[in-house]
Design an enzyme around this catalytic site. Structure first.
Site, PDB file in Angstrom:
ATOM      1  N   ARG A  49       0.843  -1.198   0.000  1.00 17.68           N
ATOM      2  CA  ARG A  49       0.000   0.000   0.000  1.00 17.68           C
ATOM      3  C   ARG A  49       0.874   1.242   0.000  1.00 17.68           C
ATOM      4  O   ARG A  49       1.786   1.349   0.824  1.00 17.68           O
ATOM      5  CB  ARG A  49      -0.874   0.046   1.265  1.00 17.68           C
ATOM      6  CG  ARG A  49      -1.901  -1.012   1.330  1.00 17.68           C
ATOM      7  CD  ARG A  49      -2.971  -0.681   2.347  1.00 17.68           C
ATOM      8  NE  ARG A  49      -2.489  -0.255   3.658  1.00 17.68           N
ATOM      9  CZ  ARG A  49      -3.292   0.112   4.640  1.00 17.68           C
ATOM     10  NH1 ARG A  49      -4.597   0.120   4.468  1.00 17.68           N
ATOM     11  NH2 ARG A  49      -2.800   0.468   5.799  1.00 17.68           N
ATOM     12  N   THR A  89      -1.582   7.440  -0.192  1.00 15.65           N
ATOM     13  CA  THR A  89      -2.899   7.277  -0.830  1.00 15.65           C
ATOM     14  C   THR A  89      -3.644   6.039  -0.315  1.00 15.65           C
ATOM     15  O   THR A  89      -4.847   5.904  -0.514  1.00 15.65           O
ATOM     16  CB  THR A  89      -2.740   7.108  -2.353  1.00 15.65           C
ATOM     17  OG1 THR A  89      -2.022   5.880  -2.587  1.00 15.65           O
ATOM     18  CG2 THR A  89      -1.957   8.261  -2.965  1.00 15.65           C
ATOM     19  N   ASP A 120       0.882  -3.550  12.088  1.00 19.76           N
ATOM     20  CA  ASP A 120       1.318  -3.856  10.717  1.00 19.76           C
ATOM     21  C   ASP A 120       1.737  -5.318  10.658  1.00 19.76           C
ATOM     22  O   ASP A 120       2.773  -5.719  11.199  1.00 19.76           O
ATOM     23  CB  ASP A 120       2.491  -2.933  10.338  1.00 19.76           C
ATOM     24  CG  ASP A 120       2.856  -3.071   8.871  1.00 19.76           C
ATOM     25  OD1 ASP A 120       3.076  -4.217   8.408  1.00 19.76           O
ATOM     26  OD2 ASP A 120       2.896  -2.047   8.172  1.00 19.76           O
ATOM     27  N   ASP A 171       5.273  -6.175   9.166  1.00 11.65           N
ATOM     28  CA  ASP A 171       6.367  -5.811  10.074  1.00 11.65           C
ATOM     29  C   ASP A 171       6.439  -6.752  11.269  1.00 11.65           C
ATOM     30  O   ASP A 171       7.519  -7.142  11.712  1.00 11.65           O
ATOM     31  CB  ASP A 171       6.186  -4.370  10.565  1.00 11.65           C
ATOM     32  CG  ASP A 171       6.561  -3.352   9.498  1.00 11.65           C
ATOM     33  OD1 ASP A 171       7.241  -3.733   8.524  1.00 11.65           O
ATOM     34  OD2 ASP A 171       6.169  -2.177   9.638  1.00 11.65           O
TER      35      ASP A 171
HETATM   36  C1  PRP Z   1      -0.908  -4.955   4.354  1.00 10.68           C
HETATM   37  C2  PRP Z   1      -1.672  -6.258   4.476  1.00 10.68           C
HETATM   38  C3  PRP Z   1      -2.562  -6.218   3.282  1.00 10.68           C
HETATM   39  C4  PRP Z   1      -2.879  -4.760   3.145  1.00 10.68           C
HETATM   40  C5  PRP Z   1      -4.258  -4.513   3.645  1.00 10.68           C
HETATM   41  O1  PRP Z   1       0.118  -5.048   3.441  1.00 10.68           O
HETATM   42  O2  PRP Z   1      -0.849  -7.383   4.528  1.00 10.68           O
HETATM   43  O3  PRP Z   1      -1.968  -6.730   2.098  1.00 10.68           O
HETATM   44  O4  PRP Z   1      -1.916  -4.050   3.942  1.00 10.68           O
HETATM   45  O5  PRP Z   1      -4.639  -3.195   3.432  1.00 10.68           O
HETATM   46  P1  PRP Z   1      -5.803  -2.796   2.423  1.00 10.68           P
HETATM   47  O6  PRP Z   1      -6.944  -3.705   2.684  1.00 10.68           O
HETATM   48  O7  PRP Z   1      -6.084  -1.372   2.818  1.00 10.68           O
HETATM   49  O8  PRP Z   1      -5.268  -2.886   1.037  1.00 10.68           O
HETATM   50  P2  PRP Z   1       1.195  -3.868   3.231  1.00 10.68           P
HETATM   51  O9  PRP Z   1       0.731  -2.920   2.190  1.00 10.68           O
HETATM   52  O10 PRP Z   1       1.537  -3.266   4.562  1.00 10.68           O
HETATM   53  O11 PRP Z   1       2.440  -4.633   2.602  1.00 10.68           O
HETATM   54  P3  PRP Z   1       3.431  -5.664   3.313  1.00 10.68           P
HETATM   55  O12 PRP Z   1       2.635  -6.896   3.665  1.00 10.68           O
HETATM   56  O13 PRP Z   1       4.438  -5.945   2.256  1.00 10.68           O
HETATM   57  O14 PRP Z   1       4.008  -5.002   4.527  1.00 10.68           O
HETATM   58  N1  URA Z   2      -2.228  -3.513   6.991  1.00 12.80           N
HETATM   59  C1  URA Z   2      -1.767  -3.985   8.165  1.00 12.80           C
HETATM   60  O1  URA Z   2      -0.777  -4.720   8.206  1.00 12.80           O
HETATM   61  N2  URA Z   2      -2.432  -3.633   9.279  1.00 12.80           N
HETATM   62  C2  URA Z   2      -3.520  -2.852   9.263  1.00 12.80           C
HETATM   63  O2  URA Z   2      -4.097  -2.571  10.340  1.00 12.80           O
HETATM   64  C3  URA Z   2      -3.979  -2.358   8.028  1.00 12.80           C
HETATM   65  C4  URA Z   2      -3.315  -2.722   6.906  1.00 12.80           C
END
Ligand code: PRP
Ligand code: URA
Length: 209
Positions: free
Chosen positions: A104, A108, A200, A203
């Protein structure tokens, strides 16, 4: 409209509460996410087709059920979805695994796709898209768009925690996709994080940040 299933099994609820705790470290977080994924795999495969087969026990010949051999694939949305793959494979060891890389944009909150690698025959498989978090729903919607563009016909989304906003958006965008989660939380905050959520997920799984 895709059905929403909140898995309220006590073991799932207990384990989900454990990983919500901010003091749980990477190792335990990773382990418990996989344990929940295994329990959820049990629930989401409940409608798998079976067929009759003849089996000879030490006592008698009989006709009983086995899986009808439907092909499946697990599709983690990177990164955090990777945390659920091993848990699924515990119960479905022969499954293929496809990967969709997506993150994400922090300003945005829109997802950006950076990687897709699928088994060649996803049009013939039941796909379990796994990602612990369904927040705005943008990542899940775009991932499922990418799968349908490649021919996927039968898809379930499996997550741990969802915001109502994300469930609604996913149901509207993909009404044919059933949604399985362990917890339906209150809402999103202004940064797009689920409240109360678990932070997160990427993370916490990988020890980044
Ligand atoms: C997180 C999570 C989802 C997304 C959810 O990923 O694992 O894929 O956010 O958010 P949304 O429903 O608003 O799209 P992130 O973008 O943090 O990537 P990562 O898993 O690589 O850290
Ligand atoms: N992605 C995450 O990992 N945690 C949240 O709470 C929302 C999006």
């Amino acid at each position: 409209m895709g059905e929403l299933h909140v898995i309220d099994h006590p073991l799932v609820q207990h384990k989900l509460t454990i990983i919500r705790n901010k003091d749980v470290g990477t190792q335990q977080f990773r382990q418990v996410v996989n344990e929940i994924a295994t329990l959820m795999a049990y629930e989401v495969t409940r409608d798998m087709p079976t067929e009759d087969t003849v089996v000879e026990t030490p006592i008698a010949k009989t006709t009983k059920k086995t899986l009808a051999g439907k092909k499946v694939a697990i599709v983690p949305i990177l990164r955090a979805g990777l945390g659920m793959v091993d848990g699924f494979l515990e119960l479905i060891p022969a499954a293929k695994v496809g990967h969709i890389g997506m993150y994400r944009d922090h300003k945005t909150l829109k997802p950006i796709e950076y990687f897709v690698k699928m088994p060649s025959d996803i049009d013939q498989r039941e796909l379990f898209v796994v990602d612990p978090m369904l927040a705005t729903g943008g990542s899940a919607i775009m991932a499922i768009d990418a799968l349908k563009k490649r021919g996927a016909k039968q898809i379930k989304f499996v997550g741990l925690v969802a915001a109502p906003e994300g469930v609604k958006a996913l149901q509207e965008a993909h009404p044919d996709v059933d949604i399985y989660i362990a917890g339906l939380d209150d809402r999103l905050n202004e940064d797009g994080y689920i409240i109360p959520g678990l932070g997160d997920a990427g993370d916490r799984l990988f020890g980044t940040k």
